[in-house]
Design a protein around this motif. Structure first.
Motif, PDB file in Angstrom:
ATOM      1  N   LYS A 160       0.867  -1.183   0.000  1.00  0.00           N
ATOM      2  CA  LYS A 160       0.000   0.000   0.000  1.00  0.00           C
ATOM      3  C   LYS A 160       0.895   1.222   0.000  1.00  0.00           C
ATOM      4  O   LYS A 160       1.793   1.353   0.836  1.00  0.00           O
ATOM      5  CB  LYS A 160      -0.897  -0.011   1.227  1.00  0.00           C
ATOM      6  N   LYS A 162       1.073   5.281   0.341  1.00  0.00           N
ATOM      7  CA  LYS A 162       0.367   6.477   0.810  1.00  0.00           C
ATOM      8  C   LYS A 162       0.583   7.605  -0.188  1.00  0.00           C
ATOM      9  O   LYS A 162       1.701   7.849  -0.652  1.00  0.00           O
ATOM     10  CB  LYS A 162       0.902   6.878   2.194  1.00  0.00           C
ATOM     11  N   ASP A 190      -3.568   4.873  -0.919  1.00  0.00           N
ATOM     12  CA  ASP A 190      -4.455   5.455   0.094  1.00  0.00           C
ATOM     13  C   ASP A 190      -4.151   6.945   0.176  1.00  0.00           C
ATOM     14  O   ASP A 190      -3.039   7.330   0.544  1.00  0.00           O
ATOM     15  CB  ASP A 190      -4.200   4.780   1.450  1.00  0.00           C
ATOM     16  N   ASN A 192      -6.097   9.128   1.986  1.00  0.00           N
ATOM     17  CA  ASN A 192      -6.613   9.702   3.254  1.00  0.00           C
ATOM     18  C   ASN A 192      -7.302  11.055   3.030  1.00  0.00           C
ATOM     19  O   ASN A 192      -7.086  11.996   3.807  1.00  0.00           O
ATOM     20  CB  ASN A 192      -5.485   9.852   4.283  1.00  0.00           C
ATOM     21  N   GLU A 216      -7.941   3.899  -1.913  1.00  0.00           N
ATOM     22  CA  GLU A 216      -8.594   4.074  -0.621  1.00  0.00           C
ATOM     23  C   GLU A 216      -8.767   5.564  -0.334  1.00  0.00           C
ATOM     24  O   GLU A 216      -7.818   6.342  -0.502  1.00  0.00           O
ATOM     25  CB  GLU A 216      -7.704   3.404   0.433  1.00  0.00           C
ATOM     26  N   ASP A 241     -12.508   3.749   4.212  1.00  0.00           N
ATOM     27  CA  ASP A 241     -11.843   3.414   5.476  1.00  0.00           C
ATOM     28  C   ASP A 241     -12.348   4.376   6.547  1.00  0.00           C
ATOM     29  O   ASP A 241     -13.352   4.086   7.214  1.00  0.00           O
ATOM     30  CB  ASP A 241     -10.314   3.494   5.293  1.00  0.00           C
ATOM     31  N   GLU A 242     -11.748   5.565   6.661  1.00  0.00           N
ATOM     32  CA  GLU A 242     -12.189   6.481   7.711  1.00  0.00           C
ATOM     33  C   GLU A 242     -13.591   7.040   7.460  1.00  0.00           C
ATOM     34  O   GLU A 242     -14.216   7.551   8.387  1.00  0.00           O
ATOM     35  CB  GLU A 242     -11.176   7.617   7.956  1.00  0.00           C
ATOM     36  N   LYS A 265     -11.401  -2.886  10.251  1.00  0.00           N
ATOM     37  CA  LYS A 265     -10.443  -2.679  11.341  1.00  0.00           C
ATOM     38  C   LYS A 265     -11.075  -3.143  12.648  1.00  0.00           C
ATOM     39  O   LYS A 265     -11.931  -2.460  13.208  1.00  0.00           O
ATOM     40  CB  LYS A 265     -10.043  -1.201  11.425  1.00  0.00           C
TER      41      LYS A 265
END
Ligand SMILES: [Mg+2]
Length: 370
Positions: A160, A162, A190, A192, A216, A241-242, A265
């Motif tokens: 993965k 970032k 990802d 974020n 992601e 995810d978040e 998670k």
């Protein structure tokens, strides 16, 4: 058997190097070890990770939530009654990792009481899960070297990357990693929420030749229109995810067309709610992959046991080894990635024993060794 108390011990273990992502930098693991005790003397273990930038929880708030709300609600209950425990504490909103850790500890306790590993007790047969190595958001050459070393030393085949701070650097980083690990490796990114929807589209177009498995949290999930439009334009799945820390959030993201994959998670949804999210994803044909909350070995052991119990999850690579960031561990028998995978434990519950000397060394409350 009855629950008699729930112990919550804050501890802090430094990282080897800072962990940087689009919404912050972490330099140490500030977690809370959770132990559910019973009148039989059997106990269960879980681990709560304070992530103020994601859930608004601190070590102090986790300890307080357990002492003031979760422990009183569960004292006297049969520890096997995990569904009842989940229902009895569902009025406690937010406090995701405090509730997740208590739920994991109850499942661990069931395993210890019966002598069975949690993955068996939950009905699974997977013996190992392929590990995704999360790479740091460094210069392209440095991140690629990290990936190459992971492939050579640990047999890692899933990575993965970032992204989400600087699109050009993001594209260069992904290209360098693909070059380093070859065509057969799995790579996903990802952001974020670091890109806008339009930036995400452009950046992912520029990464088209690098065969990404999924993306992601590409852009802010609150940008409902941008996220849905992006999901429609892309040929790879968007993973929530978040934006999907609970079952209700996962339902909204998946049924609203904003996501086609969900990060599971256990640190935030325990085993009980995670199982519901997996069932939801499965019903909708969406993928479910084990994510990582910069988990300790305790948290990773829990994720591994949960993933191995669910074929829909076990078939995917899982983010299971961020504990390599830690300078030390509370568990007596460390996890170790071999041939790019983690083997499930044959020990009862989630398979961890706490080293009391290490806990005394790293705990930050009144029980700390002077
Ligand atoms: Mg993530």
């Amino acid at each position: 058997m009855q629950i008699t108390s729930i112990e919550a011990v804050p501890y802090s273990i430094p990282y080897r190097s800072p962990l940087a992502f689009a919404t912050g930098v972490l330099t140490s693991a500030d977690h809370v070890l959770v132990r559910v005790h019973t009148d039989d003397g059997v106990h269960g273990v879980g681990d709560a990770a304070a992530r103020p930038m994601v859930y608004g929880e601190s070590q102090e708030s986790i300890v307080t939530a357990i002492r003031d709300w979760l422990e009183p609600a569960l004292t006297g209950l049969d520890p096997f009654a995990v569904e009842e425990a989940h229902a009895r504490t569902s009025w406690v909103v937010a406090n995701n990792t405090a509730r997740g850790a208590v739920d994991v500890a109850l499942h661990d306790l069931r395993g210890r009481a019966t002598g069975l590993p949690s993955w068996r007790l939950l009905g699974g047969t997977a013996r190992a899960i392929r590990v995704t190595r999360m790479l740091s958001m460094g210069e392209p050459a440095a991140t690629a070297e990290e990936a190459r070393a992971a492939a050579e030393e640990d047999g890692i085949t899933s990575f993965k990357v970032k992204v989400g701070v600087d699109s050009r650097a993001d594209v260069a980083r992904v290209a360098a990693v693909r070059e380093a690990v070859g065509d057969d490796a799995t790579i996903y990114v990802d952001a974020n929420h670091g890109w806008s929807a339009e930036e995400a589209h452009r950046a992912l177009e520029a990464m088209r030749d690098h065969d990404l498995d999924l993306v992601e949290e590409p852009n802010p999930a609150e940008d409902r229109i941008g996220r849905r439009r992006l999901a429609q334009l892309l040929t790879i799945p968007v993973m929530a995810d978040e934006s999907a820390p609970t079952l209700a959030d996962a339902a909204r993201e998946l049924t609203g067309g904003a996501a086609r994959a969900i990060s599971i998670k256990t640190t935030r949804t325990g085993f009980t709610e995670s199982a519901r999210i997996v069932a939801l994803a499965r019903a909708l044909g969406a993928r479910a992959l084990l994510g990582n909350q910069a988990d300790s070995m305790i948290g990773s052991a829990a994720s591994l046991a949960f993933g191995a119990a669910h074929p829909w999850v076990a078939r995917e690579p899982g983010e299971l080894d961020l504990y390599t960031l830690f300078t030390d561990h509370l568990v007596a028998e460390p996890l170790r990635v071999r041939d790019g995978a983690l083997q499930v434990s044959e020990r009862p519950g989630i398979g961890v024993e706490i080293d009391e000397d290490k806990l005394a060394r790293y705990r930050t409350d009144a029980g700390a060794r002077p």
